[in-house]
Design a protein around this motif. Structure first.
Motif, mmCIF file in Angstrom:
data_model
loop_
_atom_site.group_PDB
_atom_site.id
_atom_site.type_symbol
_atom_site.label_atom_id
_atom_site.label_comp_id
_atom_site.label_asym_id
_atom_site.label_seq_id
_atom_site.Cartn_x
_atom_site.Cartn_y
_atom_site.Cartn_z
ATOM 1 N N UNK A 175 0.923 -1.008 0.151
ATOM 2 C CA UNK A 175 0.046 -0.127 -0.098
ATOM 3 C C UNK A 175 0.843 1.170 -0.108
ATOM 4 N N UNK A 176 1.866 1.114 0.702
ATOM 5 C CA UNK A 176 2.770 2.344 1.028
ATOM 6 C C UNK A 176 3.524 2.632 -0.486
ATOM 7 N N UNK A 177 3.960 1.702 -1.312
ATOM 8 C CA UNK A 177 4.668 1.813 -2.325
ATOM 9 C C UNK A 177 3.803 2.422 -3.232
ATOM 10 N N UNK A 178 2.364 1.873 -3.458
ATOM 11 C CA UNK A 178 1.351 2.347 -4.240
ATOM 12 C C UNK A 178 1.187 3.779 -3.869
ATOM 13 N N UNK A 179 0.846 4.333 -2.707
ATOM 14 C CA UNK A 179 0.599 5.651 -2.306
ATOM 15 C C UNK A 179 1.755 6.805 -2.926
ATOM 16 N N UNK A 180 3.084 6.055 -2.510
ATOM 17 C CA UNK A 180 4.033 6.777 -3.262
ATOM 18 C C UNK A 180 4.188 7.125 -4.477
ATOM 19 N N UNK A 181 3.954 6.004 -5.339
ATOM 20 C CA UNK A 181 3.828 6.153 -6.770
ATOM 21 C C UNK A 181 2.785 7.065 -7.279
ATOM 22 N N UNK A 182 1.484 7.276 -6.373
ATOM 23 C CA UNK A 182 0.727 7.947 -6.832
ATOM 24 C C UNK A 182 0.649 9.557 -6.245
ATOM 25 N N UNK A 183 1.994 9.791 -5.700
ATOM 26 C CA UNK A 183 2.133 10.872 -5.151
ATOM 27 C C UNK A 183 1.286 11.393 -4.005
ATOM 28 N N UNK A 184 1.102 10.379 -3.121
ATOM 29 C CA UNK A 184 0.027 10.706 -2.204
ATOM 30 C C UNK A 184 0.830 10.418 -0.576
ATOM 31 N N UNK A 185 0.734 11.506 0.061
ATOM 32 C CA UNK A 185 1.619 11.656 1.256
ATOM 33 C C UNK A 185 1.023 11.825 2.694
ATOM 34 N N UNK A 186 -0.260 12.323 2.508
ATOM 35 C CA UNK A 186 -1.066 12.400 3.885
ATOM 36 C C UNK A 186 -2.197 11.346 3.960
ATOM 37 N N UNK A 187 -2.390 10.372 4.839
ATOM 38 C CA UNK A 187 -3.463 9.355 5.027
ATOM 39 C C UNK A 187 -3.985 9.329 6.371
ATOM 40 N N UNK A 188 -5.220 8.780 6.251
ATOM 41 C CA UNK A 188 -6.079 8.515 7.486
ATOM 42 C C UNK A 188 -6.402 7.062 7.625
ATOM 43 N N UNK A 189 -6.279 6.445 8.974
ATOM 44 C CA UNK A 189 -6.433 5.180 9.084
ATOM 45 C C UNK A 189 -7.783 4.809 9.966
ATOM 46 N N UNK A 190 -8.646 3.808 9.204
ATOM 47 C CA UNK A 190 -9.738 3.391 10.102
ATOM 48 C C UNK A 190 -9.791 2.049 10.105
ATOM 49 N N UNK A 191 -10.087 1.474 11.343
ATOM 50 C CA UNK A 191 -9.912 0.256 11.583
ATOM 51 C C UNK A 191 -11.032 -0.556 12.508
ATOM 52 N N UNK A 192 -11.102 -1.815 12.420
ATOM 53 C CA UNK A 192 -12.009 -2.554 13.284
ATOM 54 C C UNK A 192 -11.292 -2.773 14.482
#
Length: 406
Positions: A175-192
């Motif tokens: 997921x992190x590699x995909x985010x970096x390839x897409x130029x995305x650097x700020x994320x939020x996390x939601x989990x069970x």
């Protein structure tokens, strides 16, 4: 695709659980409580008795029923091909009702009463964790289909414990590699809010930080919650580039639906826990454009001819569809792999002269380049799972189907 009302979504969720409880995706009956099922047909032949503890009823039955179907299909194929060194597998399956306590009760029954050589299961992290100290104490091999990394870590305390799903670390890395390839650097996390979600959050936070991805918000929800809009509304106010979700259906699908209803425009990415066919069925049109980090089962026909897994994946998809008149998914692929890995270990034990719980355990630590549905397994004394980050692929929903993400 027609928009679904909330009543329709909740009714659909209930129907999925209900169908699963009734074995709706299988042509074989589902067990309830501690009743057993058997996939053996080795009458008159010395048998190798193995057990499985799965979520055939309850909130996680969207995982357990197709996993039971895949395990039975694998056992039937092995027995039809002559078994293992002429001995056929005798499979006993118990339902843990998606409950941690019942999961341990079922495992104890398999070990002490049925005297199985090894156990497959449980199908989730929360229902696997109670089994670990017991299986370790009794010295019985356990091949879990739960995803949490703590199932096999720390490995020095997991001598008898193995698993087939990709580690959270490998999924997080993809997921992190995909985010970096897409130029995305700020994320939020939601989990069970259980062991699976907590394990994923801890691992993703570590890998994201090491890779320069900033987590600007984190939320949790209950596995049986029906509305996650309050958590998503708080996330929306932070304007993240992407929202990462660690959960399984039906809750995972409700998050997707709420995300869509709130008109959020961030990238939405799921861990492999959402890898059940029920995910899109429940999320409907809201699933369009959603991403997931998972195995290759859904895209077997899209893989290049030289992909080392293509042949086994295509054969599995064809056999599953013919037998169950339903589509397979990554989660049942993990269960099928559990039989493949265990079979390889039994073969190794047989070569050494005696098939026992101890020699099977030794074999499970020495699986070498076994091509499975979830990936290619190479286990070792310090690696009781055996997969790699490259076994995980990023998929996206387009026109209601999973395709390889660009």
């Amino acid at each position: 695709m027609k928009k679904k009302s909330w009543g329709t979504i909740l009714l659909s969720a209930a129907m999925v659980v209900g169908l699963a409880a009734c074995g709706g995706t299988s042509d074989s009956p589902a067990s309830g409580g501690q009743n057993s099922e058997s996939a053996s047909n080795g009458s008159g032949t010395e048998q190798l008795k193995i057990g499985a503890v799965l979520e055939l009823t309850g909130k996680a039955s969207v995982w357990g029923v197709p996993q039971r179907d895949a395990i039975q299909m694998a056992v039937e194929k092995i027995n039809a091909d002559g078994g293992i060194n002429g001995k056929k597998l005798d499979l006993i399956v118990y339902d843990n009702e998606s409950n941690e306590t019942n999961s341990l009760v079922a495992a104890k029954k398999l070990v002490s009463q049925d005297e199985v050589l090894a156990v497959i299961g449980a199908g989730t992290t929360p229902t696997t964790m109670p089994l670990i100290p017991y299986m370790t104490k009794e010295e019985v091999p356990l091949v879990s289909v739960g995803s949490g990394d703590e199932i096999v870590h720390p490995v020095e305390e997991r001598k008898w414990i193995f698993k087939t799903p990709s580690n959270n670390a490998d999924i997080s890395t993809s997921i992190v590699q995909f985010l970096k390839a897409q130029g995305k650097t700020k994320v939020a996390f939601i989990s069970v809010n259980n062991a699976y979600g907590d394990s994923g959050k801890q691992t993703f936070e570590q890998i994201a930080k090491e890779s320069g991805i900033e987590i600007i918000g984190a939320e949790k929800f209950g596995a049986t919650d029906k509305d996650m809009k309050p958590q998503l509304t708080r996330i929306k106010s932070l304007n993240p580039d992407a929202v990462i979700v660690w959960a399984i259906p039906p809750a995972a699908s409700i998050v997707n639906r709420n995300f869509w209803e709130l008109k959020m425009d961030s990238m939405l990415i799921y861990s492999s826990g959402a890898g059940a066919n029920a995910f899109i069925e429940l999320a409907g049109e809201a699933a369009e454009g959603t991403y997931i980090a998972t195995s290759k089962v859904w895209v077997a026909d899209q893989l290049p001819a030289d992909d080392p897994q293509k042949e086994i994946l295509v054969d599995y998809v064809k056999a599953y569809e013919e037998k169950y008149k339903a589509k397979p998914s990554p989660i049942d692929g993990m269960a099928y792999d559990a039989v493949l890995v265990l079979t390889e270990a039994i073969k190794q034990a047989a070569v050494k002269g005696e098939v026992t719980r101890a020699t099977i355990r030794d074999g499970l630590e020495n699986v070498n380049h076994l091509v499975g549905l979830t990936g290619i397994f190479d286990t070792a004394a310090d690696n009781h799972q055996g997969l790699k980050p490259e076994d995980v692929v990023m998929l996206q929903v387009r026109d209601g189907k999973w395709v390889l993400a660009q």
